[in-house]
Each structure stands twice: as structure tokens, then as C-alpha cells.
Motif scaffolding. Structure first.
Motif, PDB file in Angstrom:
ATOM      1  N   UNK A   1      -4.884   6.039  12.613  1.00 56.05           N
ATOM      2  CA  UNK A   1      -5.547   6.622  11.972  1.00 56.05           C
ATOM      3  C   UNK A   1      -5.738   5.729  10.981  1.00 56.05           C
ATOM      4  N   UNK A   2      -6.659   6.057  10.601  1.00 51.08           N
ATOM      5  CA  UNK A   2      -7.515   5.141   9.553  1.00 51.08           C
ATOM      6  C   UNK A   2      -6.586   5.382   8.235  1.00 51.08           C
ATOM      7  N   UNK A   3      -6.136   5.023   7.535  1.00 54.82           N
ATOM      8  CA  UNK A   3      -5.283   5.368   5.863  1.00 54.82           C
ATOM      9  C   UNK A   3      -6.254   4.360   5.096  1.00 54.82           C
ATOM     10  N   UNK A   4      -6.318   5.542   3.598  1.00 50.86           N
ATOM     11  CA  UNK A   4      -6.849   4.783   2.354  1.00 50.86           C
ATOM     12  C   UNK A   4      -5.745   4.535   1.031  1.00 50.86           C
ATOM     13  N   UNK A   5      -5.038   3.427   0.668  1.00 46.17           N
ATOM     14  CA  UNK A   5      -4.414   3.581   0.547  1.00 46.17           C
ATOM     15  C   UNK A   5      -4.282   3.955  -1.595  1.00 46.17           C
TER      16      UNK A   5
ATOM     17  N   UNK B   1       0.934  -0.916   0.093  1.00 46.89           N
ATOM     18  CA  UNK B   1      -0.167   0.035   0.158  1.00 46.89           C
ATOM     19  C   UNK B   1       1.219   0.920   0.215  1.00 46.89           C
TER      20      UNK B   1
ATOM     21  N   UNK C   1      -5.915   1.687  10.656  1.00 40.55           N
ATOM     22  CA  UNK C   1      -6.598   1.110   9.395  1.00 40.55           C
ATOM     23  C   UNK C   1      -5.777   1.081   8.733  1.00 40.55           C
ATOM     24  N   UNK C   2      -5.466   0.162   7.933  1.00 41.84           N
ATOM     25  CA  UNK C   2      -5.581   0.298   6.352  1.00 41.84           C
ATOM     26  C   UNK C   2      -6.114  -0.080   5.191  1.00 41.84           C
ATOM     27  N   UNK C   3      -6.908   0.378   4.356  1.00 37.32           N
ATOM     28  CA  UNK C   3      -8.193   0.362   3.671  1.00 37.32           C
ATOM     29  C   UNK C   3      -7.478   0.554   2.407  1.00 37.32           C
TER      30      UNK C   3
ATOM     31  N   UNK D   1      -2.342   0.061  -4.930  1.00 38.02           N
ATOM     32  CA  UNK D   1      -2.518  -1.073  -4.347  1.00 38.02           C
ATOM     33  C   UNK D   1      -1.311  -2.273  -4.532  1.00 38.02           C
TER      34      UNK D   1
END
Lengths: 305, 305
Positions: free
Chosen positions: A24-28, A15, B104-106, A31
């Protein structure tokens, strides 16, 4: 063909995130998925060099199927993985784009049953018959006996096939005692094995423990080979910045292909260091650029004798 | 049956690590996999409550197949997911055991083609015919039109099926204008929508934008309902510590099941808060303990009218 063994294969997921922030929340943004585990990396580099290679080890579950599907896209690579009931592990590498640093999350791998291990050793024995050299690479999945690499080294020696061992910790300690032709630890691994932080001394100690030759990777300083023919150090022509993931596996591919071609140690080391450097410089982790490799190969500085 | 829609389903993977250290390598001691995406969480809670539920949305690739395999183990839940070509996303939650915090990894999710979207809306229309209520939950995968929820809300209203919308950002802004029966934002989402950080005021503003009723989740303070029949606040009987993952989805399940049973607002809110609290207290993220739920349901404090 060259045979590579990866008992703990993996689906390597990467990612890219703008910045890694704990909790925290991570949006890749991007991928990628690749076949992983050290031996599969070695096999892919050998195949890219145009050398026929067979990859064995274990693959199971949906992740194992994904790994095999990705391997099918590598021309020159024969998939001889043995099915196992448990799922092949995933590894997640999170690349922090602000710093370039990588944070890694690895699953432990499937538990291998004794029947599966017996099936693997039988397959391995059959594959050795057609192998010019064999590389035993990486960690052991749960359930595989800790002395596994010693068994595989002895089988290769009995079959007259040169064998390289690239692992760490107790698996290395047990495996080296079975007298492999080559081990390729990094400086930390050889220090853990021998208790010596001085690489030349540690290399000699590792030879005394059973390895015919020891090639220690010194990171940006290249490789140090401690062999019955002499001691050499090979360094890249300039400092490199990039992603070191897979650089050690590219070095193993260089050492093995040089071995089967009958190259002398300085030539093997030049090839290994150039492949390793071309891997660090490549944009994608574990890949290498053939032009960079060819250019660097002529410029690697080898000293010793 | 109750219908739940999860356009961006997920395979939720959880790793437990002793401590999260940026730029280090972590070996997960325990790895779990669950079907994910808000609507699938709602569906699993409804099924656990013994209420027949059908889950639709998209599933694709090996991860989609894994999600469907896991759903097949939920009695009372009917899988009506529509296949898509791209792979269903994975989410990785890394639980730091030293602090209890989660990182979190989304992944972004598959790109949905216009043909796939058309196939979904047709399937959705057919499923509405047998639905007592429908929940539209979560983010939109790439390729789905940003006004998607407005289209789905209108179709439900045309079919006479009560519709709850639980999303955020532009998808919520567009969807709410189509006049859903209920929206369930959290305090931050309703503030983003209305510009008001005061929840009672923000709830009224959200109603003015089209929602018949607004149930705002206030985290540990419970739920605030702004409805044509009155305004209520429902709070858990004591402060809770645990994992809030899935607590909002459990609240949606409570609100929907209360709606189809014809419960009044205070009873719906008690159920929703108790389910949500029982989810926070459960050892596994997104699960709930039925005994804790029953005990808490009698103790939820509802004020207003």
C-alpha cells in the motif's frame, strides 16, 4: 575525551504511520531525522551525560552533510568525521502506531576507497593520542577491509587507550582476536560467535577468543558481564515497555564513562542498565530522560561477583 | 516550450529487497534516486521525446538540491523551480523482488509560506508568456491554498495557454470548476469526483463540472477520452505486465505533446497509450523505452468517434 568510531554513519529517518500495510501507499504523519550509526548514538549519549566526546568515521554526500549539521547541535560533541566520496546511507524506520512495531529499511552505505581508508586510519591514530577510551561501533561499509576492527583495536592497544568493540558477524570475529578490552555483543551475536546459546558459557568462550571482558546484553533482562574480576548480572528494577532502538548504544556509553571514571564493575553495570532502560522508556527512539536515568540507577539489581 | 507545474516535488528513492516482511530489518541490495512528483515525471518524458520543457514548482532543503542536481542531467529540460524554506519531501518505494509489488512511504512535503506562494504565482505568470501548453500535476504541499489549481487554471486561460490538470480529491474538485482544457483522472479519482463508477458517465459528469475534455486512465485497459468532438477509447495492443509507476505521467506527456502538435484525438490517444505502455514495460520505474514506444504506437487500438 572519549573517542567513538562509526565507519558506517547514517541519517536515521523515522516515519510514523497509522498501520503498515504491505504493497500500500503510506503517508507519514510525522517525519524525524537524527544522526545515526551506533557510534554516533554512543557519542550523543556521552555528550548528554556531560562527558567530552569526539566522533570519527566517514561522512559523504548530502546525507553526510545532513548528519554533520545535526551533530553540530550536540553541545560537547566534537565532529571529527572524515569526508568520503560516496553518500552516507539513510535508514528508514517505519513505526506502526497500531502495534508500536518498527520496520526498518537500511541502505548499504558508501563504498570506501583504499585512499579514504588510509586517511581515516591516520586521523584515528592522531585522535587516539588525546583519548581516554575508544568505542568501535557498528557495521563496516562496503570497501572497508573485513579485518578493519582488528587494525583499530591493535592501534588503540599500542597507544595504551582502552578499547570497546560493539559489532557482529565476521567483523566481530576478526576484531575480537586483536584482544579488545571489552566487547558488548547481544545474546544472538555472542551465540553466533561462539556457537553457544547459554550466555554465561558464551561469555567465557568470547573471552577465550581474545576479549578481556565481555558484556552481553540480554534485552529486557539487562546485562551480563564476564570479566577477569568476576561475573555479574545487572537487571532493570521492573519490566520495561517502549522502543529498544539505541538501548544497546546507551549501555555502551554507560560502560565507557564508568571505565574512564574508574568505577568498579557493579557501578559500571548499574549505570549502563539504567541508561539503557531510560532509553527504552523515552518517547523518541535513541533519546533518554535524565530524571528516569537517575531514578533507575539507584534501583538496578546487580548480582554475582 | 511546454510548462509543467509540480508544487510538491519529491526525491523518489527506490529500494529493492528480496521480500518485504513487516517488523523486520531490510538491507536494500540496490538504491536508486530520481526527481519525482508527477509534473517532473511529465517533464522528463517530454524532454526524452525531444520537446523543450520547463519545470516549475517548489524545491527546498538538501532534498530539493538533490532533485535539482538530478534535473540538470536531463537535456532539454529547463529548471524553473522556486526555492522554498522547507525541505522537499522524499518518497521511498520498496520493491519486493519476490512478488514485484511495491510498498510506498511518502513524506508530506514542506510547508509553503504565503510569501513563497506569492513568489511562485508571479514566476508562473511570467513563464506562461512563453508556454504553448501547461500541465498542473499532483498533490498540494501543506500551506498551499486548496483552491490553488483554480487560480493557476484561470491564469493560464487568461494568457490563452491550454491547460491540463492532473490531480485528485478536493484540489481536483476546486480546479475543475475553473474550466481547464483537459483533466486526466484515473477511474477512482473521477468516481470520487462525480459519484459515478461508470467511466463514460463519470467522464460526462466531469465535463459538466467544468473540464473541456476528460481523459480517464483505465489502467491496463488504456484511456477513455470524453471530449466535445466525441468519445474515444484507446487500448494497448496486448496485456502488459510491469511497473505502472509513472505510466499516468507518461500519458499526460503524450496528450500534451499531441495537443501542441495539433494532432487529432485518436492520434493523441495512441501516443499517450503507447508512452504509458512503454513506461510499464521499462525496467526502471518512470522510464520508457523509445523503441517499445515506437512499436506500440502503431498498434494501439482506438475506437469511438
Amino acid at each position: 575525551m572519549i573517542l567513538t568510531v562509526t565507519l558506517n554513519t547514517a541519517l536515521d529517518v523515522t516515519h510514523r504511520v497509522p498501520r503498515l500495510i504491505p504493497h500500500a501507499t503510506h503517508r507519514a504523519a510525522a517525519v524525524t531525522e537524527r544522526p545515526g550509526g551506533k557510534g554516533l548514538n554512543v557519542a550523543r549519549v556521552l555528550a548528554a551525560l556531560g562527558r567530552p566526546v569526539t566522533a570519527t568515521g566517514f561522512a559523504g554526500g548530502r546525507t553526510g552533510a545532513a548528519v554533520r549539521e545535526l551533530l553540530a547541535d550536540c553541545p560537547g560533541l566534537t565532529d571529527a568525521l572524515v569526508p568520503c566520496a560516496g553518500p552516507t546511507r539513510r535508514t528508514l524506520a517505519v513505526v506502526d502506531e497500531s502495534s508500536g512495531d518498527t520496520t526498518q529499511f537500511n541502505e548499504p552505505g558508501p563504498v570506501i576507497g583504499s585512499g579514504e581508508w588510509a586517511e581515516f586510519t591516520e586521523r584515528y591514530g592522531a585522535l587516539l593520542a588525546g583519548a581516554e577510551a575508544v568505542a568501535l561501533c557498528g557495521s563496516l561499509p562496503p570497501g572497508v577491509p573485513v579485518g578493519a576492527y582488528a587494525v583499530l583495536v591493535r592501534a588503540a592497544r599500542a597507544a595504551g587507550v582502552p578499547v570497546l568493540l560493539d559489532t557482529s558477524g565476521e567483523a566481530l570475529r576478526r576484531g575480537i582476536a586483536a584482544r579488545p578490552d571489552m566487547v558488548k555483543p547481544n545474546a544472538a551475536e555472542v551465540a553466533e560467535l561462539t556457537g553457544s546459546r547459554e550466555p554465561v558459557q558464551a561469555g567465557r568462550d568470547a573471552r577465550r577468543r581474545g576479549a578481556h571482558a565481555v558484556v552481553t546484553s540480554l534485552g529486557p533482562q539487562g546485562l551480563l558481564a564476564t570479566t577477569p574480576e568476576g561475573t555479574w548480572q545487572a537487571a532493570p528494577p521492573r519490566p520495561l515497555s517502549g522502543n529498544p532502538t539505541g538501548a544497546g548504544d546507551s549501555a555502551v556509553a554507560g560502560l565507557l564513562s564508568g571505565l574512564v571514571e574508574g568505577l568498579d564493575w557493579p557501578s559500571r553495570l548499574s549505570r549502563a542498565v539504567a541508561l539503557s532502560a531510560a532509553t527504552v522508556l523515552a518517547p523518541a527512539a535513541g533519546e533518554f530522560d535524565p530524571c528516569t536515568y537517575e531514578e533507575l540507577r539507584r534501583k538496578v539489581c546487580v548480582t554475582g561477583g
